[in-house]
Motif scaffolding. Sequence first.
Motif, PDB file in Angstrom:
ATOM      1  N   GLU A   1      16.254 -20.750 -34.027  1.00 25.79           N
ATOM      2  CA  GLU A   1      15.115 -21.102 -33.172  1.00 25.79           C
ATOM      3  C   GLU A   1      13.739 -20.757 -33.766  1.00 25.79           C
ATOM      4  N   CYS A   2      13.696 -19.859 -34.711  1.00 27.50           N
ATOM      5  CA  CYS A   2      12.399 -19.398 -35.216  1.00 27.50           C
ATOM      6  C   CYS A   2      11.786 -20.381 -36.211  1.00 27.50           C
ATOM      7  N   VAL A   3      10.543 -20.112 -36.550  1.00 29.23           N
ATOM      8  CA  VAL A   3       9.824 -20.858 -37.582  1.00 29.23           C
ATOM      9  C   VAL A   3       9.648 -19.915 -38.761  1.00 29.23           C
ATOM     10  N   THR A   4       9.868 -20.422 -39.974  1.00 27.71           N
ATOM     11  CA  THR A   4       9.657 -19.613 -41.171  1.00 27.71           C
ATOM     12  C   THR A   4       8.342 -20.021 -41.811  1.00 27.71           C
ATOM     13  N   ASN A   5       7.463 -19.054 -42.010  1.00 23.27           N
ATOM     14  CA  ASN A   5       6.158 -19.334 -42.618  1.00 23.27           C
ATOM     15  C   ASN A   5       6.345 -19.791 -44.061  1.00 23.27           C
ATOM     16  N   LYS A   6       5.704 -20.883 -44.400  1.00 25.57           N
ATOM     17  CA  LYS A   6       5.873 -21.490 -45.729  1.00 25.57           C
ATOM     18  C   LYS A   6       4.825 -21.030 -46.738  1.00 25.57           C
ATOM     19  N   ALA A   7       3.669 -20.551 -46.266  1.00 23.37           N
ATOM     20  CA  ALA A   7       2.594 -20.191 -47.189  1.00 23.37           C
ATOM     21  C   ALA A   7       1.801 -19.010 -46.630  1.00 23.37           C
ATOM     22  N   GLY A   8       0.916 -18.497 -47.440  1.00 24.93           N
ATOM     23  CA  GLY A   8       0.024 -17.428 -47.010  1.00 24.93           C
ATOM     24  C   GLY A   8       0.640 -16.051 -47.146  1.00 24.93           C
ATOM     25  N   LYS A   9      -0.073 -15.056 -46.621  1.00 21.53           N
ATOM     26  CA  LYS A   9       0.363 -13.667 -46.783  1.00 21.53           C
ATOM     27  C   LYS A   9       1.676 -13.372 -46.070  1.00 21.53           C
ATOM     28  N   ASN A  10       2.042 -14.184 -45.084  1.00 21.37           N
ATOM     29  CA  ASN A  10       3.299 -13.987 -44.357  1.00 21.37           C
ATOM     30  C   ASN A  10       4.381 -14.987 -44.755  1.00 21.37           C
ATOM     31  N   SER A  11       4.232 -15.567 -45.939  1.00 19.88           N
ATOM     32  CA  SER A  11       5.218 -16.530 -46.428  1.00 19.88           C
ATOM     33  C   SER A  11       6.610 -15.893 -46.427  1.00 19.88           C
ATOM     34  N   GLY A  12       7.583 -16.627 -45.872  1.00 20.90           N
ATOM     35  CA  GLY A  12       8.954 -16.153 -45.803  1.00 20.90           C
ATOM     36  C   GLY A  12       9.261 -15.355 -44.546  1.00 20.90           C
ATOM     37  N   LYS A  13       8.228 -14.935 -43.834  1.00 20.99           N
ATOM     38  CA  LYS A  13       8.444 -14.197 -42.581  1.00 20.99           C
ATOM     39  C   LYS A  13       8.642 -15.190 -41.451  1.00 20.99           C
ATOM     40  N   ARG A  14       9.215 -14.707 -40.366  1.00 13.55           N
ATOM     41  CA  ARG A  14       9.624 -15.590 -39.278  1.00 13.55           C
ATOM     42  C   ARG A  14       8.845 -15.295 -38.002  1.00 13.55           C
ATOM     43  N   SER A  15       8.665 -16.341 -37.201  1.00  9.27           N
ATOM     44  CA  SER A  15       7.940 -16.218 -35.937  1.00  9.27           C
ATOM     45  C   SER A  15       8.656 -17.013 -34.858  1.00  9.27           C
ATOM     46  N   ILE A  16       8.501 -16.541 -33.628  1.00 12.31           N
ATOM     47  CA  ILE A  16       9.026 -17.268 -32.476  1.00 12.31           C
ATOM     48  C   ILE A  16       8.032 -17.115 -31.335  1.00 12.31           C
ATOM     49  N   TRP A  17       7.799 -18.213 -30.623  1.00  9.99           N
ATOM     50  CA  TRP A  17       6.797 -18.254 -29.563  1.00  9.99           C
ATOM     51  C   TRP A  17       7.476 -18.723 -28.291  1.00  9.99           C
ATOM     52  N   PHE A  18       7.820 -17.771 -27.418  1.00 10.22           N
ATOM     53  CA  PHE A  18       8.574 -18.065 -26.201  1.00 10.22           C
ATOM     54  C   PHE A  18       7.719 -18.642 -25.082  1.00 10.22           C
ATOM     55  N   ASN A  19       6.400 -18.594 -25.224  1.00 15.77           N
ATOM     56  CA  ASN A  19       5.552 -19.067 -24.130  1.00 15.77           C
ATOM     57  C   ASN A  19       4.629 -20.190 -24.561  1.00 15.77           C
ATOM     58  N   GLY A  20       4.219 -20.954 -23.560  1.00 15.96           N
ATOM     59  CA  GLY A  20       3.170 -21.949 -23.723  1.00 15.96           C
ATOM     60  C   GLY A  20       1.983 -21.510 -22.884  1.00 15.96           C
ATOM     61  N   CYS A  21       0.914 -22.287 -22.957  1.00 20.71           N
ATOM     62  CA  CYS A  21      -0.293 -21.980 -22.193  1.00 20.71           C
ATOM     63  C   CYS A  21      -0.899 -23.299 -21.743  1.00 20.71           C
ATOM     64  N   LYS A  22      -1.288 -23.361 -20.481  1.00 18.97           N
ATOM     65  CA  LYS A  22      -1.929 -24.571 -19.966  1.00 18.97           C
ATOM     66  C   LYS A  22      -3.089 -24.169 -19.069  1.00 18.97           C
ATOM     67  N   THR A  23      -3.984 -25.092 -18.844  1.00 19.15           N
ATOM     68  CA  THR A  23      -5.126 -24.852 -17.973  1.00 19.15           C
ATOM     69  C   THR A  23      -4.809 -25.417 -16.598  1.00 19.15           C
ATOM     70  N   ALA A  56       1.279 -14.181 -25.066  1.00 18.61           N
ATOM     71  CA  ALA A  56       2.051 -13.195 -24.302  1.00 18.61           C
ATOM     72  C   ALA A  56       3.463 -13.004 -24.835  1.00 18.61           C
ATOM     73  N   ALA A  57       4.042 -14.039 -25.426  1.00 14.50           N
ATOM     74  CA  ALA A  57       5.409 -13.941 -25.937  1.00 14.50           C
ATOM     75  C   ALA A  57       5.503 -14.534 -27.341  1.00 14.50           C
ATOM     76  N   LEU A  58       4.491 -14.256 -28.147  1.00 11.25           N
ATOM     77  CA  LEU A  58       4.491 -14.646 -29.561  1.00 11.25           C
ATOM     78  C   LEU A  58       4.925 -13.437 -30.377  1.00 11.25           C
ATOM     79  N   PHE A  59       5.994 -13.605 -31.125  1.00  9.04           N
ATOM     80  CA  PHE A  59       6.495 -12.553 -31.998  1.00  9.04           C
ATOM     81  C   PHE A  59       6.446 -13.108 -33.411  1.00  9.04           C
ATOM     82  N   ALA A  60       5.501 -12.600 -34.195  1.00  7.51           N
ATOM     83  CA  ALA A  60       5.171 -13.221 -35.479  1.00  7.51           C
ATOM     84  C   ALA A  60       5.402 -12.269 -36.652  1.00  7.51           C
ATOM     85  N   ALA A  61       5.525 -12.878 -37.814  1.00  5.05           N
ATOM     86  CA  ALA A  61       5.620 -12.178 -39.099  1.00  5.05           C
ATOM     87  C   ALA A  61       6.778 -11.177 -39.128  1.00  5.05           C
ATOM     88  N   LEU A  62       7.942 -11.617 -38.629  1.00 10.38           N
ATOM     89  CA  LEU A  62       9.129 -10.766 -38.628  1.00 10.38           C
ATOM     90  C   LEU A  62       9.939 -11.018 -39.891  1.00 10.38           C
TER      91      LEU A  62
END
Length: 156
Positions: free
Chosen positions: A105-127, A68-74
């Motif tokens: 606060e973000c995470v920088t992708n280290k490998a793959g097609k989105n290497s160097g792009k940034r992501s931030i995940w503001f939400n968690g999920c629990k059961t 719901a609050a994952l913003f990836a590959a920025l």
Amino acid sequence: MSFTFRHSAGFGKRIEYYIIGLMLKEGLDCYVPLVDDDGIDCVIRQDNGHFIEVQIKARSNDVKMGDAALFAALEHEKRENYFFVFYSERLQKKWIMSSEEFLKECVTNKAGKNSGKRSIWFNGCKTDENGEKKEYPKDKFNKYLADDFSRFKNIN
């Protein structure tokens, strides 16, 4: 106040105008660029004459449960007087971050097609006790949660 938006490829643009409308209601002096080539959805002129640039990112109700609050590959590098407004429709939450705060606060992708792009995940999920997955805003980002846009009023 809660709104539900019809979903299509235009969801992001509709949310941009929704957020800008909320800023205007709070008395902010907003300008919308005709072209979005530089990741600027809105320019705000402050009372002190300074300008700040704003990028609005949104996630709809239709995203996969848990995202719901994952913003990836920025793509983003530090910019002065630049802010993000992240909006989750499902959580009905907004987070406001400066460019510098986002990079901290973000995470920088280290490998793959989105290497160097940034992501931030503001939400968690629990059961929950009924076996249903529930999303929640992560406490570590509470300092960026915003009920209004007062943060934009007097940034130097």
